[in-house]
Design a protein around this motif. Structure first.
Motif, PDB file in Angstrom:
ATOM      1  N   LEU A  36      -4.982  50.766 -29.126  1.00  0.00           N
ATOM      2  CA  LEU A  36      -5.801  50.517 -27.910  1.00  0.00           C
ATOM      3  C   LEU A  36      -7.004  49.553 -28.187  1.00  0.00           C
ATOM      4  O   LEU A  36      -7.496  49.953 -29.317  1.00  0.00           O
ATOM      5  N   HIS A  37      -7.263  48.555 -27.456  1.00  0.00           N
ATOM      6  CA  HIS A  37      -8.171  47.415 -28.009  1.00  0.00           C
ATOM      7  C   HIS A  37      -8.711  46.753 -26.748  1.00  0.00           C
ATOM      8  O   HIS A  37      -8.146  46.955 -25.636  1.00  0.00           O
ATOM      9  N   PHE A  38      -9.960  46.014 -27.000  1.00  0.00           N
ATOM     10  CA  PHE A  38     -10.417  45.400 -25.835  1.00  0.00           C
ATOM     11  C   PHE A  38      -9.660  44.021 -25.778  1.00  0.00           C
ATOM     12  O   PHE A  38      -9.190  43.240 -26.523  1.00  0.00           O
ATOM     13  N   ARG A  39      -9.495  43.636 -24.400  1.00  0.00           N
ATOM     14  CA  ARG A  39      -8.853  42.077 -24.059  1.00  0.00           C
ATOM     15  C   ARG A  39      -9.476  41.293 -24.790  1.00  0.00           C
ATOM     16  O   ARG A  39     -10.561  41.231 -25.047  1.00  0.00           O
ATOM     17  N   GLY A  40      -8.618  40.406 -25.487  1.00  0.00           N
ATOM     18  CA  GLY A  40      -9.334  39.239 -26.024  1.00  0.00           C
ATOM     19  C   GLY A  40      -9.290  39.272 -27.682  1.00  0.00           C
ATOM     20  O   GLY A  40      -9.383  38.341 -28.513  1.00  0.00           O
ATOM     21  N   ASP A  41      -9.141  40.602 -28.106  1.00  0.00           N
ATOM     22  CA  ASP A  41      -9.162  40.959 -29.785  1.00  0.00           C
ATOM     23  C   ASP A  41      -7.608  40.516 -29.648  1.00  0.00           C
ATOM     24  O   ASP A  41      -6.549  40.798 -29.289  1.00  0.00           O
ATOM     25  N   ARG A  42      -7.789  39.863 -31.235  1.00  0.00           N
ATOM     26  CA  ARG A  42      -6.196  39.578 -31.537  1.00  0.00           C
ATOM     27  C   ARG A  42      -5.994  40.631 -32.693  1.00  0.00           C
ATOM     28  O   ARG A  42      -6.520  40.732 -33.573  1.00  0.00           O
ATOM     29  N   ILE A  43      -4.801  41.334 -32.332  1.00  0.00           N
ATOM     30  CA  ILE A  43      -4.468  42.410 -33.399  1.00  0.00           C
ATOM     31  C   ILE A  43      -3.171  42.151 -34.075  1.00  0.00           C
ATOM     32  O   ILE A  43      -2.279  41.616 -33.354  1.00  0.00           O
ATOM     33  N   ARG A  44      -3.222  42.103 -35.291  1.00  0.00           N
ATOM     34  CA  ARG A  44      -2.202  41.580 -36.183  1.00  0.00           C
ATOM     35  C   ARG A  44      -1.552  43.120 -36.769  1.00  0.00           C
ATOM     36  O   ARG A  44      -2.380  43.700 -37.345  1.00  0.00           O
ATOM     37  N   LEU A  45      -0.319  43.029 -36.662  1.00  0.00           N
ATOM     38  CA  LEU A  45       0.456  44.323 -37.264  1.00  0.00           C
ATOM     39  C   LEU A  45       1.052  43.859 -38.870  1.00  0.00           C
ATOM     40  O   LEU A  45       1.198  42.828 -39.224  1.00  0.00           O
ATOM     41  N   ALA A  46       0.999  44.835 -39.586  1.00  0.00           N
ATOM     42  CA  ALA A  46       1.694  44.857 -41.068  1.00  0.00           C
ATOM     43  C   ALA A  46       3.019  44.420 -40.640  1.00  0.00           C
ATOM     44  O   ALA A  46       3.499  44.971 -39.728  1.00  0.00           O
ATOM     45  N   GLU A  47       3.521  43.595 -41.380  1.00  0.00           N
ATOM     46  CA  GLU A  47       4.908  43.270 -41.411  1.00  0.00           C
ATOM     47  C   GLU A  47       5.867  44.506 -41.374  1.00  0.00           C
ATOM     48  O   GLU A  47       5.888  45.442 -42.252  1.00  0.00           O
ATOM     49  N   GLY A  48       7.004  44.290 -40.348  1.00  0.00           N
ATOM     50  CA  GLY A  48       7.998  45.554 -40.317  1.00  0.00           C
ATOM     51  C   GLY A  48       7.407  46.618 -39.415  1.00  0.00           C
ATOM     52  O   GLY A  48       7.984  47.436 -39.207  1.00  0.00           O
ATOM     53  N   MET A  49       6.207  46.371 -38.890  1.00  0.00           N
ATOM     54  CA  MET A  49       5.650  47.651 -38.091  1.00  0.00           C
ATOM     55  C   MET A  49       5.580  47.480 -36.687  1.00  0.00           C
ATOM     56  O   MET A  49       5.445  48.048 -35.780  1.00  0.00           O
ATOM     57  N   GLU A  50       6.686  46.398 -36.234  1.00  0.00           N
ATOM     58  CA  GLU A  50       6.705  46.089 -34.740  1.00  0.00           C
ATOM     59  C   GLU A  50       7.332  47.146 -33.782  1.00  0.00           C
ATOM     60  O   GLU A  50       7.050  47.305 -32.693  1.00  0.00           O
ATOM     61  N   ASN A  51       8.313  47.777 -34.322  1.00  0.00           N
ATOM     62  CA  ASN A  51       9.135  48.784 -33.540  1.00  0.00           C
ATOM     63  C   ASN A  51       8.439  49.880 -32.921  1.00  0.00           C
ATOM     64  O   ASN A  51       7.573  50.542 -33.776  1.00  0.00           O
ATOM     65  N   GLY A  52       8.358  50.164 -32.037  1.00  0.00           N
ATOM     66  CA  GLY A  52       7.790  51.416 -31.233  1.00  0.00           C
ATOM     67  C   GLY A  52       6.328  51.067 -30.881  1.00  0.00           C
ATOM     68  O   GLY A  52       5.593  52.380 -30.857  1.00  0.00           O
ATOM     69  N   VAL A  53       6.178  50.091 -31.173  1.00  0.00           N
ATOM     70  CA  VAL A  53       4.372  49.748 -30.894  1.00  0.00           C
ATOM     71  C   VAL A  53       4.148  49.227 -29.569  1.00  0.00           C
ATOM     72  O   VAL A  53       4.713  48.301 -29.158  1.00  0.00           O
ATOM     73  N   LEU A  54       3.018  49.859 -29.024  1.00  0.00           N
ATOM     74  CA  LEU A  54       2.618  49.339 -27.608  1.00  0.00           C
ATOM     75  C   LEU A  54       1.282  49.026 -27.891  1.00  0.00           C
ATOM     76  O   LEU A  54       0.489  49.872 -28.218  1.00  0.00           O
ATOM     77  N   ILE A  55       0.752  47.879 -27.676  1.00  0.00           N
ATOM     78  CA  ILE A  55      -0.630  46.990 -27.901  1.00  0.00           C
ATOM     79  C   ILE A  55      -1.292  47.194 -26.398  1.00  0.00           C
ATOM     80  O   ILE A  55      -0.624  46.277 -25.663  1.00  0.00           O
ATOM     81  N   LEU A  56      -2.016  47.973 -26.105  1.00  0.00           N
ATOM     82  CA  LEU A  56      -2.882  47.970 -24.857  1.00  0.00           C
ATOM     83  C   LEU A  56      -4.101  47.482 -24.787  1.00  0.00           C
ATOM     84  O   LEU A  56      -4.908  48.333 -25.400  1.00  0.00           O
TER      85      LEU A  56
END
Length: 141
Positions: A87-107
């Motif tokens: 959960l973050h504010f709109r406009g923030d660029r969130i970077r995930l660690a490599e291989g962490m994309e499955n099952g992730v919802l960025i709201l």
């Protein structure tokens, strides 16, 4: 379930039911006064807590993570959860660690009218339905 001593007393009994980590992420950037940062952080925490309350029993709300926007590392996620919600504010660029994309919802959360109770309720309603949609998609696969 929230990250506090009162609720963690029951962690062993509940751990099999809690499959979702809710991680509020605040990126500290210049251009806001201290008062504005406090308001924004508090708002993000309140949105996260309201989502957790609506979906209680399946979500663990982690403490807010503060990062400086210029020094933002790739976001790592706690293991042993099927789903992760950032959960973050709109406009923030969130970077995930490599291989962490499955099952992730960025709201993303809008940062307009942070003192509006109606806007808060609408935001929580929209976001918690997104979490339910994520769960339903996984179930339907």
């Amino acid at each position: 379930m929230q990250w506090n001593m009162n609720e963690f007393e029951n962690w062993e009994e509940l751990r099999t039911y809690v499959d979702t980590a809710l991680l509020p992420l605040y990126l500290y950037r210049s251009g806001f006064s201290v008062d504005e940062h406090v308001l924004r952080m508090n708002y993000l925490l309140n949105v996260a807590a309201a989502i957790e309350q609506k979906l209680k029993g399946r979500i663990l709300l982690f403490p807010i993570s503060y990062q400086f926007v210029d020094e933002q590392p790739a976001q790592k996620l706690p293991e042993s959860f099927c789903f992760h919600i950032l959960l973050h504010f709109r406009g923030d660029r969130i970077r995930l660690a490599e291989g962490m994309e499955n099952g992730v919802l960025i709201l993303p959360v809008g940062d307009e009218d942070l003192d509006s109770a109606i806007r808060f309720e609408v935001t929580v309603d929209v976001l918690y339905k997104e979490v339910i949609r994520l769960w339903q998609q996984k179930r339907d696969q």
